[in-house]
Write a protein that holds these residues in place. Structure first.
Motif, PDB file in Angstrom:
ATOM      1  N   MET A 106       0.836  -1.212   0.000  1.00  0.00           N
ATOM      2  CA  MET A 106       0.000   0.000   0.000  1.00  0.00           C
ATOM      3  C   MET A 106       0.873   1.265   0.000  1.00  0.00           C
ATOM      4  N   ALA A 107       1.958   1.215   0.830  1.00  0.00           N
ATOM      5  CA  ALA A 107       2.850   2.364   0.912  1.00  0.00           C
ATOM      6  C   ALA A 107       3.566   2.581  -0.405  1.00  0.00           C
ATOM      7  N   VAL A 108       3.885   1.464  -1.110  1.00  0.00           N
ATOM      8  CA  VAL A 108       4.564   1.570  -2.393  1.00  0.00           C
ATOM      9  C   VAL A 108       3.692   2.273  -3.418  1.00  0.00           C
ATOM     10  N   ALA A 109       2.364   2.027  -3.342  1.00  0.00           N
ATOM     11  CA  ALA A 109       1.442   2.627  -4.298  1.00  0.00           C
ATOM     12  C   ALA A 109       1.379   4.155  -4.151  1.00  0.00           C
ATOM     13  N   TRP A 110       1.646   4.658  -2.943  1.00  0.00           N
ATOM     14  CA  TRP A 110       1.590   6.098  -2.700  1.00  0.00           C
ATOM     15  C   TRP A 110       2.874   6.821  -3.103  1.00  0.00           C
ATOM     16  N   ARG A 111       3.958   6.093  -3.258  1.00  0.00           N
ATOM     17  CA  ARG A 111       5.240   6.738  -3.497  1.00  0.00           C
ATOM     18  C   ARG A 111       5.259   7.668  -4.714  1.00  0.00           C
ATOM     19  N   PRO A 112       4.731   7.253  -5.869  1.00  0.00           N
ATOM     20  CA  PRO A 112       4.765   8.156  -7.028  1.00  0.00           C
ATOM     21  C   PRO A 112       4.000   9.467  -6.822  1.00  0.00           C
ATOM     22  N   ALA A 113       3.012   9.458  -5.884  1.00  0.00           N
ATOM     23  CA  ALA A 113       2.191  10.646  -5.662  1.00  0.00           C
ATOM     24  C   ALA A 113       2.819  11.629  -4.676  1.00  0.00           C
ATOM     25  N   LEU A 114       3.885  11.217  -3.986  1.00  0.00           N
ATOM     26  CA  LEU A 114       4.474  12.075  -2.956  1.00  0.00           C
ATOM     27  C   LEU A 114       4.984  13.413  -3.506  1.00  0.00           C
ATOM     28  N   PRO A 115       5.709  13.451  -4.628  1.00  0.00           N
ATOM     29  CA  PRO A 115       6.134  14.758  -5.159  1.00  0.00           C
ATOM     30  C   PRO A 115       4.969  15.671  -5.491  1.00  0.00           C
ATOM     31  N   LEU A 116       3.895  15.087  -6.065  1.00  0.00           N
ATOM     32  CA  LEU A 116       2.714  15.874  -6.407  1.00  0.00           C
ATOM     33  C   LEU A 116       2.061  16.439  -5.145  1.00  0.00           C
ATOM     34  N   ILE A 117       2.002  15.638  -4.087  1.00  0.00           N
ATOM     35  CA  ILE A 117       1.428  16.093  -2.825  1.00  0.00           C
ATOM     36  C   ILE A 117       2.246  17.258  -2.263  1.00  0.00           C
ATOM     37  N   THR A 118       3.566  17.176  -2.382  1.00  0.00           N
ATOM     38  CA  THR A 118       4.437  18.250  -1.892  1.00  0.00           C
ATOM     39  C   THR A 118       4.194  19.542  -2.663  1.00  0.00           C
ATOM     40  N   ILE A 119       4.053  19.455  -3.984  1.00  0.00           N
ATOM     41  CA  ILE A 119       3.788  20.646  -4.805  1.00  0.00           C
ATOM     42  C   ILE A 119       2.437  21.260  -4.441  1.00  0.00           C
ATOM     43  N   LEU A 120       1.423  20.411  -4.262  1.00  0.00           N
ATOM     44  CA  LEU A 120       0.104  20.917  -3.871  1.00  0.00           C
ATOM     45  C   LEU A 120       0.162  21.600  -2.508  1.00  0.00           C
ATOM     46  N   ALA A 121       0.956  21.033  -1.595  1.00  0.00           N
ATOM     47  CA  ALA A 121       1.111  21.641  -0.273  1.00  0.00           C
ATOM     48  C   ALA A 121       1.757  23.013  -0.381  1.00  0.00           C
ATOM     49  N   LEU A 122       2.723  23.169  -1.299  1.00  0.00           N
ATOM     50  CA  LEU A 122       3.374  24.453  -1.508  1.00  0.00           C
ATOM     51  C   LEU A 122       2.383  25.479  -2.068  1.00  0.00           C
ATOM     52  N   ILE A 123       1.535  25.045  -3.002  1.00  0.00           N
ATOM     53  CA  ILE A 123       0.526  25.942  -3.579  1.00  0.00           C
ATOM     54  C   ILE A 123      -0.445  26.427  -2.502  1.00  0.00           C
ATOM     55  N   VAL A 124      -0.891  25.495  -1.644  1.00  0.00           N
ATOM     56  CA  VAL A 124      -1.800  25.858  -0.554  1.00  0.00           C
ATOM     57  C   VAL A 124      -1.115  26.829   0.404  1.00  0.00           C
ATOM     58  N   TYR A 125       0.163  26.578   0.687  1.00  0.00           N
ATOM     59  CA  TYR A 125       0.918  27.460   1.588  1.00  0.00           C
ATOM     60  C   TYR A 125       1.012  28.868   1.005  1.00  0.00           C
ATOM     61  N   GLU A 126       1.306  28.984  -0.296  1.00  0.00           N
ATOM     62  CA  GLU A 126       1.430  30.295  -0.923  1.00  0.00           C
ATOM     63  C   GLU A 126       0.137  31.085  -0.842  1.00  0.00           C
ATOM     64  N   GLU A 127      -0.984  30.383  -0.998  1.00  0.00           N
ATOM     65  CA  GLU A 127      -2.270  31.073  -0.913  1.00  0.00           C
ATOM     66  C   GLU A 127      -2.555  31.545   0.509  1.00  0.00           C
ATOM     67  N   ARG A 128      -2.231  30.708   1.480  1.00  0.00           N
ATOM     68  CA  ARG A 128      -2.524  31.051   2.874  1.00  0.00           C
ATOM     69  C   ARG A 128      -1.587  32.139   3.395  1.00  0.00           C
ATOM     70  N   VAL A 129      -0.312  32.066   3.003  1.00  0.00           N
ATOM     71  CA  VAL A 129       0.659  33.019   3.526  1.00  0.00           C
ATOM     72  C   VAL A 129       0.449  34.418   2.954  1.00  0.00           C
ATOM     73  N   SER A 130      -0.253  34.531   1.841  1.00  0.00           N
ATOM     74  CA  SER A 130      -0.503  35.841   1.237  1.00  0.00           C
ATOM     75  C   SER A 130      -1.739  36.535   1.814  1.00  0.00           C
ATOM     76  N   ILE A 131      -2.414  35.892   2.776  1.00  0.00           N
ATOM     77  CA  ILE A 131      -3.585  36.488   3.411  1.00  0.00           C
ATOM     78  C   ILE A 131      -3.136  37.446   4.513  1.00  0.00           C
TER      79      ILE A 131
END
Length: 402
Positions: free
Chosen positions: A1-26
């Motif tokens: 199960m953990a192996v199946a999530w590995r390819p998505a980890l970089p995408l999750i990190t990028i999405l987290a950065l996008i969310v952070y940029e939106e929140r930090v600009s408030i």
């Protein structure tokens, strides 16, 4: 199960950065109560759809074509987001810019000034659809020794509502505003100062006419036969606070023991701003400005303005820090902080709400993200992204180990 999530980890990190940029600009905004507000009933400050909400910024210190990579692709990027988010959340009715748009405007050619104007309009974004007003600061037009009528006139012509001397007067939602070229008021006898005095005299006459409900028209030139260039002024019988909202770049003179008021829940932010206003000239990449950050208008000029205009409230800038000061005659002056990382690590702005009863004015100080915090966050996201890439691609990790 953990192996199946590995390819998505970089995408999750990028999405987290996008969310952070939106929140930090408030922006984070808190109401600052002045001394006079404490005696006002709470109903005076109840928001109403007819209230006039004005966002005030200062000291943008733009570099135009002289901006480097960090300025263009990091600071400008975030400042644009700050303007956009502030517009979306606060929904202001108007924008006021209290001077020092350019970091080196007084040294620029007209061609380079055009690049600053392009940068300025790019930052404003959605605010370009609103009424906005700009006043000139010392970095925009220089100090007394370099003041030039033609240069000031050209710079002023690029902003709405300014006359040849860099002054303006307008009314919106039954609220009267007067902006003065306070740089020229520091200097000796010069054509620019004459132009500023003429605006002050004209507004004073109109104020007295309104108060007296005159039935016969008054010719301002017959009423004021001679301007006293030593700032002498006949006592105005209008009560303090009856005049227009006054907009300046330089703060008015205050006594040596004059201080900025604060509230306990907001003490930290105000303390930081006062410390920044006491900092030496030339912070960050902007170089040393024409005037020291603690420079204020002289006592005689301040008294002249108080006597002639009886301002309802005064908004100034220049110091890079926030201050809420009450003058001896009861006039409140709010100094707007710098909205740029070029002047320090604590950018901010002010929102003033003019309530429809034409008496109460609510002032909110809004702080923005610190550049140091954003840089640390970017470094953290970069480290996490690299780690997730290595986790997502074990073959790459094996190659690196070899």
């Amino acid at each position: 199960m953990a192996v199946a999530w590995r390819p998505a980890l970089p995408l999750i990190t990028i999405l987290a950065l996008i969310v952070y940029e939106e929140r930090v600009s408030i922006p984070s905004c808190k109401i600052v109560l002045g001394a006079a507000d404490l005696s006002q009933p709470a109903t005076e400050f109840v928001e109403d759809p007819e209230d006039l909400k004005v966002m005030m910024v200062a000291n943008l210190l733009l570099l135009g074509s002289e901006a480097g990579f960090v300025e263009l692709y990091f600071r400008d990027y975030y400042m644009t987001k700050f303007f956009r988010k502030s517009f979306e959340i606060l929904n202001p009715d108007m924008l006021l810019v209290l001077g020092d748009i350019s970091a080196k405007g007084s040294e620029l050619t007209r061609a380079k000034w055009v690049s600053v104007l392009h940068q300025f309009h790019g930052l404003l974004g959605p605010f370009l659809g609103l009424p906005y007003h700009v006043i000139l600061g010392d970095r925009d037009i220089g100090q007394c020794s370099s003041l030039n009528v033609k240069s000031v006139n050209w710079v002023a012509s690029n902003f709405p509502g300014l006359d040849w001397a860099g002054c303006g007067a307008f009314e919106i939602s039954n609220i009267s505003f007067v902006s003065l070229n306070s740089v020229s008021l520091l200097c000796g006898i010069n054509n620019l100062r004459f132009g500023v005095e003429r605006v002050v005299e004209r507004e004073s006459v109109e104020l007295q006419m309104e108060a007296e409900d005159a039935t016969e028209p008054v010719n301002e030139y017959s009423e004021i036969r001679e301007i006293n260039h030593n700032f002498g002024w006949k006592a105005n019988t209008i009560s303090s606070g009856s005049g227009p909202v006054l907009l300046l770049h330089f703060p008015l003179h205050r006594t040596a023991d004059g201080s900025c008021s604060a509230v306990d829940s907001f003490g930290k932010s105000l303390k930081l701003s006062r410390e920044s206003s006491n900092a030496p000239d030339g912070r960050g990449l902007v170089g040393i400005g024409p005037y020291k950050l603690l420079h204020t208008l002289p006592p005689n000029v301040t008294e002249y303005i108080f006597q002639a205009l009886k301002p309802r409230i005064v908004f100034s800038a220049h110091t890079h820090g926030f201050c809420d000061h009450l003058h001896p005659d009861g006039t409140r002056e709010v100094t707007v902080p710098a909205m740029t990382w070029n002047s320090g690590d604590d950018p901010g702005f002010v929102v003033a709400t003019f309530h429809r009863n034409r008496k109460a004015v609510s002032v909110s100080y809004c702080s923005l993200a610190r550049e140091s915090h954003v840089i640390v966050a970017y470094i953290s996201f970069t480290v996490v992204f690299v780690l997730t890439m290595l986790i997502a691609k074990p073959p790459l990790l094996r190659c690196l180990r070899r």
